[in-house]
Motif scaffolding. Structure first.
Motif, PDB file in Angstrom:
ATOM      1  N   SER A 266       0.874  -0.668  -0.001  1.00 45.89           N
ATOM      2  CA  SER A 266       0.014   0.078   0.134  1.00 45.89           C
ATOM      3  C   SER A 266       0.733   1.308  -0.189  1.00 45.89           C
ATOM      4  O   SER A 266       0.241   2.651  -0.522  1.00 45.89           O
ATOM      5  CB  SER A 266      -0.521  -0.065   1.331  1.00 45.89           C
ATOM      6  OG  SER A 266       0.025   0.091   2.732  1.00 45.89           O
ATOM      7  N   THR A 267       1.705   1.153   0.060  1.00 45.07           N
ATOM      8  CA  THR A 267       2.759   2.806   0.524  1.00 45.07           C
ATOM      9  C   THR A 267       4.478   2.243  -0.292  1.00 45.07           C
ATOM     10  O   THR A 267       4.931   0.619  -0.176  1.00 45.07           O
ATOM     11  CB  THR A 267       3.009   2.587   2.156  1.00 45.07           C
ATOM     12  OG1 THR A 267       3.731   1.717   2.512  1.00 45.07           O
ATOM     13  CG2 THR A 267       2.120   3.075   2.822  1.00 45.07           C
ATOM     14  N   SER A 393      -3.008   0.080  -4.392  1.00 46.48           N
ATOM     15  CA  SER A 393      -2.235  -0.665  -4.666  1.00 46.48           C
ATOM     16  C   SER A 393      -1.314  -0.110  -5.461  1.00 46.48           C
ATOM     17  O   SER A 393      -0.904   0.298  -6.438  1.00 46.48           O
ATOM     18  CB  SER A 393      -2.286  -2.218  -4.784  1.00 46.48           C
ATOM     19  OG  SER A 393      -3.136  -2.679  -5.743  1.00 46.48           O
TER      20      SER A 393
END
Length: 428
Positions: A266-267, A393
């Motif tokens: 996600s990061t 994502s």
């Protein structure tokens, strides 16, 4: 009279003359008109010249051939042809049993095409009378034929079929056992053996062949590099397909990572951390055990020798090679996210608007389970192009390796003999 006129010429053509099979003789011409005689002679001399010209052109196109006799078969091959290629293209092989599938395809490193050559003197001082050229062992032969299972004095009778070219009529003898190092001479070749079974890789069997006329032809550096890349890629493809054909790695070696349903990252921080874990905990470069969640299924993988798309194909190729690795280790030297605003980053091959870039530096060490025990030591970097999905994502869409040596130099590490005692890697 008409038939008789075909052989007539003027008195100046006094001497008998032979040209292209038509014979012009001195005859009595005093009862013939000079003009008619000259016309007849001119026409037939012109026709004769055309016949001779055509014959000369045909002769130029004739290819010199020599006769090769091998295991009960005799056949004509082009003079100067590689002996290994000449045998394979005539539905016979210099390899015994399993070596048909597992061999170096002509680079001279495996030694399975070792044969004895008769006909003339193998090391004749007069090169044009020797059955094969070169007269003496090549560098590859000096290394491989002095390496077990080949040894002196038996090896003195041997040549590698992939290293010599047919020069005169010759007889080839093949002995038994995998490398042809046995005592028994192989009997006549079976007529039921198909050419395809002797050439499992098709045209890739001859990937290292070069026509003798092209050996001395000067090439531009860019052309030489392109040729080298093609050869390297061909070797890698041949190795992969050989391992697949004999079933190595056919059954996937399941790892703990395979049983995990990995979610996308996600990061960028999370993706980078998971990527580092693939290096440090799973040694994914040498095991194929990977966090699949951070990769797109159609991710492109590229290194100096090969390029293809598909995560599962990449994993399969790695696991084909895993059984051949000895004491492998992969060390992560560092990782970073590239600044997309940096002008230097825009020159990166993977740069594209709307994407992010990660870079890892690593060192790979491993031995290979081959008779000459090669040892590979590579330092390289891998650039990762990261794309953002519709749901926010992050996944890797491109995996690009760069090495501190060229693809050709990497292949050389594989084909040259390694140290007698290979380093023991501390990290696995």
């Amino acid at each position: 009279m008409a038939i008789r006129n075909l052989a007539l010429c003027t008195p100046r053509l006094a001497a008998a003359r032979s040209h292209g099979g038509l014979h012009l003789r001195r005859v009595n011409t005093q009862h013939l008109h000079t003009k008619s005689v000259r016309n007849i002679c001119t026409q037939h001399l012109y026709a004769t010249r055309k016949i001779c010209t055509a014959s000369t052109e045909s002769t130029r196109n004739i290819v010199d051939t020599v006769t090769v006799t091998y295991r009960g078969k005799s056949f004509e091959v082009r003079k100067g042809a590689k002996l290994r290629t000449a045998l394979l293209k005539n539905s016979v092989t210099p390899h015994n049993e399993g070596a048909v599938y597992v061999n170096c395809r002509g680079i001279g490193s495996c030694g399975t095409c070792a044969v004895e050559i008769c006909g003339g003197t193998v090391r004749d001082d007069v090169s044009n009378k020797a059955p094969v050229l070169p007269l003496e062992w090549t560098q590859a032969e000096r290394i491989r034929l002095n390496f077990p299972p080949h040894s002196s004095p038996q090896n003195q009778k041997l040549r590698l079929a992939c290293q010599v070219r047919c020069n005169e009529d010759l007889t080839v003898i093949k002995r038994d056992r995998f490398w042809g190092q046995g005592d028994l001479v192989r009997e006549n070749f079976s007529d039921t053996v198909s050419a395809s079974s002797l050439q499992p890789l098709g045209s890739l069997e001859f990937i290292f062949d070069r026509e003798p006329e092209a050996v001395e032809r000067p090439e531009k550096p860019a052309i030489r590099q392109e040729r080298a890349n093609v050869l390297v890629q061909g070797l890698i493809s041949a190795l992969t397909e050989t391992l697949r054909a004999i079933g190595v790695g056919g059954t996937p070696l399941l790892t703990e990572a395979d049983s995990v349903d990995w979610p996308p990252a996600s990061t960028m921080g999370e993706l980078r951390k998971r990527l580092e874990t693939d290096f440090t905990d799973r040694a994914y470069f040498i095991t194929g055990s990977i966090d699949e969640g951070i990769y797109d299924d159609d991710c492109t993988f590229e290194d100096p020798t090969v390029k293809f798309s598909g995560l599962q194909l990449w994993k399969r190729n790695l696991r084909l090679l895993t059984p051949f690795l000895v004491n492998p280790s992969i060390e992560l030297l560092g990782s970073r996210e590239l600044d997309m605003a940096d002008p230097q980053t825009t020159t990166n091959t993977l740069y594209a608007e709307g994407t992010r870039l990660l870079q890892c530096e690593w060192r790979l060490k491993c031995g290979l389970k081959l008779p000459w025990r090669p040892f590979v030591d590579l330092v390289g970097t891998t650039d990762y192009r990261v794309v953002t999905g519709d749901d926010g994502s992050l996944q890797i869409s491109y995996h690009l390796e760069r090495w501190n040596i060229s693809g050709v130099e990497a292949i050389w590490q594989i084909i040259r003999p390694g140290p007698t005692e290979q380093p023991q890697n501390k990290s696995q």
